[in-house]
Design a protein around this motif. Structure first.
Motif, short mmCIF file in Angstrom:
data_model
loop_
_atom_site.label_atom_id
_atom_site.label_comp_id
_atom_site.label_asym_id
_atom_site.label_seq_id
_atom_site.Cartn_x
_atom_site.Cartn_y
_atom_site.Cartn_z
N ILE A 140 -9.94 2.01 -1.50
CA ILE A 140 -8.87 1.70 -2.47
C ILE A 140 -9.51 1.09 -3.71
O ILE A 140 -10.45 0.30 -3.63
CB ILE A 140 -7.86 0.68 -1.87
CG1 ILE A 140 -7.47 1.05 -0.44
CG2 ILE A 140 -6.63 0.57 -2.78
CD1 ILE A 140 -6.72 2.35 -0.30
N PHE B 265 0.84 -1.20 0.00
CA PHE B 265 0.00 0.00 0.00
C PHE B 265 0.87 1.25 0.00
O PHE B 265 1.89 1.31 0.70
CB PHE B 265 -0.90 0.03 1.24
CG PHE B 265 -2.01 -0.98 1.21
CD1 PHE B 265 -3.16 -0.75 0.47
CD2 PHE B 265 -1.90 -2.18 1.92
CE1 PHE B 265 -4.18 -1.67 0.44
CE2 PHE B 265 -2.92 -3.12 1.90
CZ PHE B 265 -4.07 -2.87 1.16
N ASP C 39 -2.71 5.66 0.88
CA ASP C 39 -3.72 4.63 1.07
C ASP C 39 -3.64 4.02 2.46
O ASP C 39 -4.66 3.79 3.11
CB ASP C 39 -3.55 3.52 0.02
CG ASP C 39 -3.85 4.01 -1.39
OD1 ASP C 39 -4.60 4.99 -1.52
OD2 ASP C 39 -3.31 3.43 -2.35
N LYS D 81 -5.97 -1.92 -7.62
CA LYS D 81 -4.88 -1.82 -6.64
C LYS D 81 -5.00 -2.93 -5.60
O LYS D 81 -4.02 -3.61 -5.29
CB LYS D 81 -4.96 -0.47 -5.90
CG LYS D 81 -4.22 0.68 -6.57
CD LYS D 81 -4.24 1.86 -5.59
CE LYS D 81 -3.69 3.10 -6.24
NZ LYS D 81 -3.74 4.24 -5.29
#
Length: 731
Positions: free
Chosen positions: A195, A164, A168, A199
């Motif tokens: 998110i 991450f 985030d 991703k």
């Protein structure tokens, strides 16, 4: 990227997602471009976990000029500087971050436990008993403070190791706290509210079993959502979802096992099974909101009957004499809670809107000031709203602006809990509305209103899922007026008739005959670009500027695609000149006087997707730093862009027909050729033709034009809205 070290002096703003704006005192920097800020206080912005004024931070980012908040250091990542000497360690232990520990106790701790005191206390708190006179209550306060302080850093490190980004990770920790580890363990894909799916999915595959049940459930849900977007349908069959799932994700399971996963998601109500039609839950709920609210408006809306004869003199303007269809449309709108008005170009839809507004104001004795709070004129795009305002001489706005859309949270502040109190709401270009936006609009309105929906049912459907205008008309539950009579602009005008013939798939001799406002130029595909240039040269000779000329094409790529056409048209309309400054972004060069298209809604600057403007100035500004500033003029609204913001615009000498919806242009040039074939179909060509106001030139191959008119592949989308509306009325 630059790096600075120092302390937060004051926190100006700290959001629930960790986004923070603060004043920061710079003590060190390893970056030459930041040396001017040593021992000075600057503004910083970025995502943090529990930001405080006691810690020393090492920030990595860039010093930028925010269009709204001015110069600030934008933090992309950060680390806390661990106390590395006795003085800084004592300062930390005696700070407000550590409860129960004053300076005297802090010195004793450092003397007895050394520079590794923080780790020792965290792992072996009983070692604090080595400090003379320390009590159990004090030990617990110190221990819990150290744990609370280090847990956030440990969690941030854990999230960063998973993959991450700091922004985030900060958003996740600030929402879930230390519980984020359990969520990652038990329901990883629930983090999609913060998110993006792509991703999350990549991080999951990098750290966990890519064929796990957890991922399969998540990928099925994502398949349904993406199918909604790609097909425009609001529901799908199991086999359609299965085929898309296999193609989209690298997971191979048999259909019977896939069906079991689907059934589990239905049981959890994450998918909805409506008579074997499979919905994503939000799409199902949007249809429920629309059908229920329309039913309530039809029963509880303003029922006042406004006699047409009483107000006919008040609504006359420009010596207009309304025909029978128009009079019927005006009377219907004034006397019913919900009215739908449709028709092609040239039938007077905007004239009718103006009449409805004037009649409503006259009947209720509203001043123009009263009208601002009682009447809302809305459209899906900025250009459509401006066209509506110009034609009615009343303020009009985008639906997003009316609902007070928050770009950061993607939420509307006007909603079912905080509705708008307008009495008359008129929505233009309804064919462009998708289910979610229409559901959001209806949620933000009371039921005691008059709602008038205006649009062309034969235009392209919405980009998002649903087919609002078509579904509402087909229910036969709302008064519907279809306008057929076309008003000629001249004795030989043809554009609205051409649009009608295309809609009716009527291939006749007029299609290739020259008219006052229309011509077809038969040219081979290799000559399309040069022919467009010749047309523009002749237009210039007639004193027609590029402001009034719009090239419309179906697609970006290819020899005659929009990207290529824009390069040629930029060179023609706005050639390179030493007097014009330029800036390059990616592979595109922008220069002063260029015509550009906004591609993203930006309500803060009152600029919306589809707005067309002109670059008035490109300059380097030096205030606290030197930066590129591009000033774009959107009909008098001057908006400043940084170089990074250029991702939001494209050249607009040529634009897609989809992007042209809701707009009118004095002169339209529309190429058609076989290289566009997969994008050539009836509704697309009809929409392009109906954008032209004064003149239209279609050029290319006759066979491709005929193919486009005859290709009526754009069938009705699969939606359940019609059925839900009818169920409400019959139950």
């Amino acid at each position: 990227m630059s790096t600075i070290e120092g302390k937060i002096r004051n926190i100006i703003y700290s959001g629930s997602n960790g986004y923070t704006v603060a004043l920061f005192r710079v003590k060190k920097t390893s970056s030459e471009d930041m040396t001017d800020f040593l021992n000075r206080t600057i503004t910083i912005s970025g995502s943090f976990i529990n930001p405080n004024q006691e810690d020393t931070y090492v920030l990595t980012g860039a010093y930028v000029d925010h269009p709204r908040y001015g110069f600030q250091f934008r933090v992309d990542s950060y680390d806390k500087s661990t106390p590395s000497d006795e003085d800084s360690l004592i300062e930390f232990l005696s700070s407000s971050l550590v409860k129960g520990c004053g300076e005297k106790t802090a010195k004793l701790i450092v003397e007895n436990l050394g520079l590794d005191a923080i780790n020792i206390i965290k792992n072996n708190p009983e070692r604090l008993y080595e400090i003379k006179g320390i009590r159990e209550s004090t030990l617990n306060k110190i221990y819990l403070s150290i744990c609370s302080y280090t847990n956030a850093d440990d969690t941030l490190t854990y999230l960063k190791k998973l993959g991450f980004q700091v922004s985030d990770a900060s958003a996740l920790y600030n929402k879930y706290g230390d519980g984020i580890k359990e969520i990652i363990k038990d329901s990883f894909y629930s983090l999609i509210d913060l998110i993006s799916f792509n991703k999350l999915d990549q991080i999951y595959q990098n750290n966990f079993d890519s064929n796990s049940d957890v991922r399969i459930y998540a990928c099925i849900l994502e398949s349904v959502k993406e199918l909604d977007i790609q097909t425009g349908n609001t529901f799908h069959s199991k086999i359609a979802i299965y085929e898309y799932f296999l193609k989209r994700f690298n997971i191979n399971i048999p259909f019977d096992k896939f069906t079991k996963y689907i059934n589990v998601l239905i049981k959890k109500e994450e998918l909805i099974n409506d008579d074997e039609d499979i919905y994503y839950k939000d799409s199902y709920e949007d249809e429920n909101i629309i059908s229920n609210k329309l039913y309530r408006i039809s029963k509880n809306g303003i029922q006042d009957k406004i006699p047409f004869s009483r107000i006919e003199d008040d609504i006359k303007f420009d010596n207009i004499i309304y025909n029978g269809e128009q009079r019927e449309a005006i009377k219907t709108a004034l006397n019913n809670p919900i009215t739908i008005i449709s028709g092609g170009p040239g039938v007077g839809k905007t004239t009718i809107i103006k009449a409805i507004v004037n009649a409503f104001m006259s009947f209720y004795h509203l001043t123009k000031m009263d009208a601002l709070s009682k009447i809302a004129l809305l459209a899906p795009t900025g250009r459509a709203a401006k066209k509506l305002a110009t034609s009615t001489l009343m303020p009009a706005q985008t639906i997003h602006r009316f609902l007070k859309w928050n770009k950061e949270t993607d939420n509307f502040q006007i909603n079912e809990y905080n509705p708008s109190m307008q009495s008359l709401v008129i929505v233009d270009e309804v064919s462009m509305l998708d289910n979610h936006l229409f559901a959001s609009l209806l949620s933000g309105l009371t039921s005691h209103i008059k709602l008038v929906l205006v649009g062309d049912v034969f235009q392209l459907p919405s980009v998002g899922s649903g087919q609002i205008l078509n579904d509402l008309i087909e229910t036969n539950k709302f008064p519907y007026i279809f306008l057929k009579q076309i008003y000629r602009q001249s004795e030989n005008s043809y554009i609205p008739y051409l649009a009608r013939d295309i809609k009716n798939i009527d291939i006749n001799d007029n299609l290739f005959e020259r008219k006052d406002d229309y011509s077809f130029i038969d040219v081979p595909i290799q000559n399309i670009k040069s022919t467009i240039k010749k047309i523009c040269e002749r237009s210039k000779e007639k004193n027609i500027s590029e402001n009034d000329i719009q090239i419309l094409a179906p697609m970006y790529k290819g020899e005659n695609g929009i990207d290529n056409l824009n390069i040629i048209m930029q060179d023609f309309f706005n050639p390179k000149d030493e007097s014009k400054k330029e800036i390059t972004y990616g592979y595109v060069t922008y220069r002063e006087n260029d015509k550009v298209l906004q591609q993203i809604n930006n309500p803060d600057c009152n600029v919306f997707n589809g707005d067309i403007g002109y670059i008035r100035k490109i300059e380097k500004k030096k205030e606290k730093i030197v930066k590129d500033v591009i000033t774009i003029d959107f009909d008098g609204n001057m908006v400043e862009y940084s170089k990074e913001d250029l991702s939001m615009i494209k050249h607009a000498y040529a634009i897609t027909i989809h992007k042209s919806q809701g707009s009118e242009f004095p002169h339209v040039i529309m190429p058609v050729c076989h290289s566009y074939n997969k994008m050539l179909y009836n509704k697309l060509i009809y929409t392009g033709v109906s954008r032209a106001k004064k003149s239209l030139i279609v050029l290319g191959e006759k066979s491709s034009f005929i193919h486009a008119i005859e290709n009526d592949y754009s069938t009705n989308r699969k939606t359940g809205l019609k059925k839900k509306i009818l169920n409400n009325f019959y139950n």
